[in-house]
Design a protein around this motif. Structure first.
Motif, mmCIF file in Angstrom:
data_model
loop_
_atom_site.group_PDB
_atom_site.id
_atom_site.type_symbol
_atom_site.label_atom_id
_atom_site.label_comp_id
_atom_site.label_asym_id
_atom_site.label_seq_id
_atom_site.Cartn_x
_atom_site.Cartn_y
_atom_site.Cartn_z
ATOM 1 N N ASP A 37 8.751 -2.006 -7.374
ATOM 2 C CA ASP A 37 9.237 -2.540 -8.702
ATOM 3 C C ASP A 37 8.395 -4.179 -8.796
ATOM 4 N N LEU A 38 7.570 -4.273 -7.872
ATOM 5 C CA LEU A 38 6.842 -5.719 -8.175
ATOM 6 C C LEU A 38 5.646 -5.622 -8.823
ATOM 7 N N ASP A 39 5.409 -6.760 -9.514
ATOM 8 C CA ASP A 39 3.979 -7.202 -10.254
ATOM 9 C C ASP A 39 2.858 -6.941 -9.227
ATOM 10 N N ASP A 40 1.688 -6.448 -9.679
ATOM 11 C CA ASP A 40 0.497 -6.463 -9.057
ATOM 12 C C ASP A 40 0.119 -8.009 -8.427
ATOM 13 N N ALA A 41 0.645 -8.931 -9.106
ATOM 14 C CA ALA A 41 0.271 -10.283 -8.763
ATOM 15 C C ALA A 41 0.819 -10.527 -7.548
ATOM 16 N N LEU A 42 2.121 -10.152 -7.257
ATOM 17 C CA LEU A 42 2.714 -10.175 -6.032
ATOM 18 C C LEU A 42 2.224 -9.421 -5.024
ATOM 19 N N VAL A 43 1.867 -8.574 -5.066
ATOM 20 C CA VAL A 43 1.456 -7.308 -4.168
ATOM 21 C C VAL A 43 0.061 -7.593 -3.801
ATOM 22 N N LEU A 44 -0.768 -8.229 -4.423
ATOM 23 C CA LEU A 44 -2.357 -8.820 -4.153
ATOM 24 C C LEU A 44 -2.258 -9.999 -3.816
ATOM 25 N N SER A 45 -1.367 -10.936 -3.624
ATOM 26 C CA SER A 45 -1.472 -12.324 -3.256
ATOM 27 C C SER A 45 -1.535 -12.410 -1.903
ATOM 28 N N ASN A 46 -2.286 -13.477 -1.334
ATOM 29 C CA ASN A 46 -2.099 -13.626 0.261
ATOM 30 C C ASN A 46 -1.662 -15.061 0.411
ATOM 31 N N GLU A 47 -1.808 -15.340 1.663
ATOM 32 C CA GLU A 47 -1.380 -16.722 2.248
ATOM 33 C C GLU A 47 -2.414 -17.866 2.026
ATOM 34 N N GLY A 48 -3.699 -17.510 1.106
ATOM 35 C CA GLY A 48 -4.708 -18.333 1.151
ATOM 36 C C GLY A 48 -5.788 -17.892 1.999
ATOM 37 N N GLY A 49 -7.221 -18.604 1.960
ATOM 38 C CA GLY A 49 -8.093 -18.263 2.595
ATOM 39 C C GLY A 49 -8.518 -17.102 2.686
ATOM 40 N N ASP A 50 -8.772 -16.359 3.954
ATOM 41 C CA ASP A 50 -9.167 -14.748 4.207
ATOM 42 C C ASP A 50 -7.812 -14.350 4.760
ATOM 43 N N SER A 51 -6.625 -14.722 4.472
ATOM 44 C CA SER A 51 -5.432 -14.039 4.856
ATOM 45 C C SER A 51 -5.129 -12.865 4.255
ATOM 46 N N TRP A 52 -4.377 -11.893 4.468
ATOM 47 C CA TRP A 52 -3.908 -10.561 3.809
ATOM 48 C C TRP A 52 -3.024 -10.492 2.868
ATOM 49 N N SER A 53 -3.088 -9.855 1.840
ATOM 50 C CA SER A 53 -1.912 -9.630 0.747
ATOM 51 C C SER A 53 -1.424 -8.347 1.595
ATOM 52 N N PRO A 54 0.190 -8.003 1.104
ATOM 53 C CA PRO A 54 0.879 -6.951 1.187
ATOM 54 C C PRO A 54 -0.263 -5.556 0.971
ATOM 55 N N TYR A 55 -0.943 -5.562 -0.077
ATOM 56 C CA TYR A 55 -1.859 -4.605 -0.251
ATOM 57 C C TYR A 55 -3.003 -4.359 0.886
ATOM 58 N N ASP A 56 -3.566 -5.343 1.289
ATOM 59 C CA ASP A 56 -4.547 -5.247 2.498
ATOM 60 C C ASP A 56 -3.716 -4.835 3.863
ATOM 61 N N VAL A 57 -2.560 -5.226 3.886
ATOM 62 C CA VAL A 57 -1.976 -4.940 5.252
ATOM 63 C C VAL A 57 -1.568 -3.468 5.157
ATOM 64 N N LEU A 58 -1.080 -2.908 3.971
ATOM 65 C CA LEU A 58 -0.951 -1.578 3.908
ATOM 66 C C LEU A 58 -2.244 -0.600 4.135
ATOM 67 N N GLY A 59 -3.533 -1.283 3.710
ATOM 68 C CA GLY A 59 -4.864 -0.582 4.141
ATOM 69 C C GLY A 59 -5.078 -0.716 5.566
ATOM 70 N N HIS A 60 -4.503 -1.653 6.208
ATOM 71 C CA HIS A 60 -4.836 -1.837 7.517
ATOM 72 C C HIS A 60 -4.102 -0.898 8.407
#
Lengths: 178, 178
Positions: free
Chosen positions: A25-48
């Motif tokens: 129940d989170l917005d895409d904006a939250l799931v797709l945001s990272n810590e800046g630079g080329d760090s990973w979003s939750p979505y990226d971590v899941l793909g990893h």
């Protein structure tokens, strides 16, 4: 099989549901945001994590336990998810991770590993000889590290909202080392 | 109500299940172990979250929104759980946290907060004036911080099992600042 390996299996079993709940129940904006630079979003971590299920942990387990004398592991691609996740929704990734993890754990459990088997080794591309026990323990710790990372990345999206609280919300002050 | 506050509510709703999943089917030894010294175990963290539900976040919300002119918050007891959790099983604590959180969120949602209400303030014992928006955002970040902590504390129990892997399992190298 030692107690700690039984706990490793429990942790591995829990992770898909933990992450599904964390991102529920989170917005895409939250799931797709990272810590800046080329760090990973939750979505990226899941793909990893998905890529790890496909090419890393159980593949290496099979190399250690298999009959082939060449015990060298393939290097793991830490960036494969940026291509592999393209076009997939979060719920597709969650479902894919759940399915892959479930099959990997069914396979792992079917081996009914002995303490002796847990001491068998493979050749890590950087570390050299590593035991199956070390590999499986690292798999669980890797899960927990990425659960902590997802929590932290989401927390940081609220840095501007919490006013003076970062003093006691130390998760906001953590800088990832890579 | 802004988007971010809706996300705060989702995060707060997710947390009890996230923690229940994280600690599912684990031995007491794992749930009761800490990071050394007087650091907290997952069990201790859960007691801390319960105490927050009882005495911190919604109590302070009510002070901000209520008619009483005295807007000072009571200081939060960060160590109350060591007494309050005594004799309680993990599943009792999980259930208590779930019930308290659910009731607090029902209460919060029933207020149907406006942007104007979110800017109302209370007096934090150390920070001075803080807005309701900051308080509620801090509540969600606080959840995420403790989910990351639980993950890290469990991961560290496997430090001796992972052989050379801490180089890439950076969660094992993190020292809590308090």
């Amino acid at each position: 099989m030692t107690l700690k390996i039984a706990q490793v299996q429990s942790i591995l079993e829990n992770t898909p549901q933990v992450i599904a709940d964390l991102l529920s129940d989170l917005d895409d904006a939250l799931v797709l945001s990272n810590e800046g630079g080329d760090s990973w979003s939750p979505y990226d971590v899941l793909g990893h994590l998905i890529h790890g299920e496909k090419t890393d942990w159980m593949v290496r387990t099979e190399i250690i336990l298999g009959d082939n004398e060449d015990k060298r592991f393939e290097p793991f691609d830490r960036f494969a998810q940026f291509q592999a996740s393209q076009g997939k929704s979060l719920s597709q990734l969650l479902e894919e991770f759940r399915r892959l993890r479930k099959n990997n754990l069914l396979n792992l459990k079917s081996k009914d590993l002995s303490d002796k088997e847990l001491e068998r080794t493979g050749i890590h591309p950087e570390f050299g000889a590593v035991s199956l026990r070390q590999l499986l323990s690292a798999w669980a710790v890797h899960d927990l590290g990425h659960i902590a990372q997802i929590s932290r990345v989401m927390a940081k999206q609220f840095t501007d909202e919490v006013g003076p609280w970062p003093k006691y919300l130390t998760i906001l002050n953590y800088t990832p080392s890579e």
